[in-house]
Design an enzyme around this catalytic site. Structure first.
Site, PDB file in Angstrom:
ATOM      1  CE  LYS A  22      16.210  59.875  74.211  1.00  0.00           C
ATOM      2  NZ  LYS A  22      17.131  59.954  73.070  1.00  0.00           N
ATOM      3  CG  ASN A  23      19.415  59.064  77.309  1.00  0.00           C
ATOM      4  OD1 ASN A  23      19.043  59.053  76.142  1.00  0.00           O
ATOM      5  ND2 ASN A  23      19.706  60.185  77.955  1.00  0.00           N
ATOM      6  CB  CYS A 126      24.622  65.360  66.233  1.00  0.00           C
ATOM      7  SG  CYS A 126      23.485  65.478  67.633  1.00  0.00           S
ATOM      8  NE  ARG A 131      25.419  63.599  70.161  1.00  0.00           N
ATOM      9  CZ  ARG A 131      24.241  63.304  70.685  1.00  0.00           C
ATOM     10  NH1 ARG A 131      24.163  62.864  71.918  1.00  0.00           N
ATOM     11  NH2 ARG A 131      23.137  63.451  70.006  1.00  0.00           N
ATOM     12  CG  ASP A 317      20.594  64.858  78.011  1.00  0.00           C
ATOM     13  OD1 ASP A 317      21.130  65.533  77.115  1.00  0.00           O
ATOM     14  OD2 ASP A 317      20.520  63.617  77.974  1.00  0.00           O
ATOM     15  NE  ARG A 409      15.296  61.992  68.653  1.00  0.00           N
ATOM     16  CZ  ARG A 409      16.297  62.594  69.306  1.00  0.00           C
ATOM     17  NH1 ARG A 409      16.331  63.901  69.453  1.00  0.00           N
ATOM     18  NH2 ARG A 409      17.262  61.867  69.819  1.00  0.00           N
TER      19      ARG A 409
END
Length: 434
Positions: A22-23, A126, A131, A317, A409
């Site tokens: 995803k990233n 967030c 961020r 993560d 997500r």
């Protein structure tokens, strides 16, 4: 709202295909704005964030086409999408879209570089930290952009003749800012030097895609990236690299439950620090011709201390997933979170399952317990939600995880991949819970 129900106690055995990252997929999709020709991305994961970014890009005028699967192809393999930004109709990224996904702010770089202006909403807060976009704005200013902030929007204009190469030094490593400035610099006049750049594999993957489109980039994967601007970028085909966070998550799930699982289509080089830590807990990790094999007896796990760091260090993560793993270790482990503030929100939910965790600022102290017990828990963000799933896999009785839209997500068909390997896990639709 959907929930996931887990009955703990089953070992995991079999094969789990790892999806595209995803990233990596998100900045690659945004890179399509840099060219009037078609960018084809392969191995794109089917995720809520990917679908949302498709909507955002469509709002700018980008056309995208999904390629159908070939006969006999596993539906868990990634999808292929063609993106064409030949006719951009809108240079505004509105708040109602940007507020749903922070990464969409990155469109400011390609729009500014190719069209000379952009109006992009500030992304807002967030759940896991502020961020801020200061690094993005100062970096674009170093390339000659005139930037004002007005009514919650960033208004950016390039000088006459376009952006100009410059030296951009980030005071702190930022993956998003590195993506954005690197994309903007591909069409700037002259050379841009990005110092203290992020070294994550996803940055290298974006650089490789941009080079396939005709960009001139050196040093991706190091802390200094050099970009020599070109007049235009052209069509290209690029395959999204495997998701290292998904890889690490399933590796920890196997370590937690016991069993023998091959994580297929991934590479140990993407998360060596995390795999090294996993080995220290007593789990067998080996590379295969097709991926990574994780073998665990499901017995005692050694307590290990970790500190999250930018790549190539232990990834933030995977912090929540590792914390779940350490709840079943023998002894006491210490986990220090140095990347994001407020990223310990999963602690209270793990405690509902019987975990013993004490917090002191950016340090979590985890005392292993003999048994976790199923309970209703609530996801607070993407990585926190999957840590609750991992814990539920070994908890006695039933665990119900709510707010699973967080999972959607970033994890493609998580319950299906786990159930294929023996987990007792299912999604209960909102209608089924009435």
């Amino acid at each position: 709202m959907d929930k996931i129900k887990i009955v703990g106690g089953n070992r995991l055995n079999g094969t789990i295909p790892i999806s595209g990252a995803k990233n990596a997929a998100l900045p690659l999709m945004i890179a399509s704005l840099l060219s009037a020709e078609t960018l084809t991305l392969e191995n794109v994961p089917r995720l809520r964030d990917v679908a949302l970014l498709q909507r955002i890009l469509s709002n700018h005028g980008v056309n995208y086409t999904l390629v159908g699967k070939r006969p006999g192809e596993d539906h868990l393999t990634g999808q292929t999408i063609h993106f064409n930004a030949g006719e951009i109709t809108d240079l505004v990224a509105p708040y109602e879209l940007v507020s749903q996904m922070r990464a969409s702010f990155w469109v400011i770089g390609p729009l500014l570089a190719r069209f000379g202006e952009a109006k992009v909403s500030l992304p807002g807060g967030c759940a896991i930290g502020t961020r801020p976009v200061d690094f993005f704005i100062s970096g674009l200013r170093q390339l000659g952009a005139r930037i004002e902030i007005e009514a919650g929007y960033v208004l950016a204009k390039a000088p006459e003749g376009g952006l100009v190469g410059g030296r951009v030094t980030f005071p702190k490593v930022s993956v998003g800012a590195t993506h954005t400035i690197m994309m903007a610099a591909t069409l700037a006049r002259g050379e841009t030097i990005i110092e203290n750049a992020a070294r994550e594999p996803e940055v290298t993957d974006l650089a490789n895609c941009l080079k396939a489109m005709g960009a001139r980039i050196e040093g991706a994967g190091t802390d200094t990236i050099r970009v020599t601007g070109v007049e235009r970028l052209h069509a290209a085909t690029h395959r999204v690299l495997p998701d290292r966070i998904e890889t690490g998550t399933y590796a920890m799930a196997v370590a937690m439950t016991g069993g023998d699982v091959t994580l297929e289509g991934t590479s140990a080089t993407l998360l060596q620090a995390a795999l090294d830590v996993l080995r220290q807990t007593g789990v067998d990790v080996s590379e295969t011709a097709t991926g990574i094999r994780i073998r665990s007896s499901g017995g005692d796990l050694k307590a290990v201390d970790v500190t999250t760091e930018p790549f190539p260090g232990f990834p933030t993560d995977l912090q929540a997933q590792f914390m779940a793993l350490m709840t079943r270790s023998t002894g006491v482990s210490h986990i220090r979170e140095t990347i994001f503030e407020n990223r310990f929100m999963h602690v209270a939910e793990l405690a509902r399952l019987g975990a013993r965790i004490a917090l002191d600022g950016d340090l979590a102290t985890v005392e292993g317990v003999a048994q976790l017990t199923g309970a209703p828990v609530m996801a607070t963000d993407l990585r926190a939600s999957v840590s609750l799933v991992i814990a539920g896999l070994v908890a006695s009785g039933e665990t119900h995880v709510s707010r699973v839209y967080h999972l959607d997500r970033g994890f493609e068909r998580l319950e299906e991949k786990l159930s294929r390997c023996g987990a007792d896990i299912e999604r209960i639709s909102g209608e089924g819970m009435r």
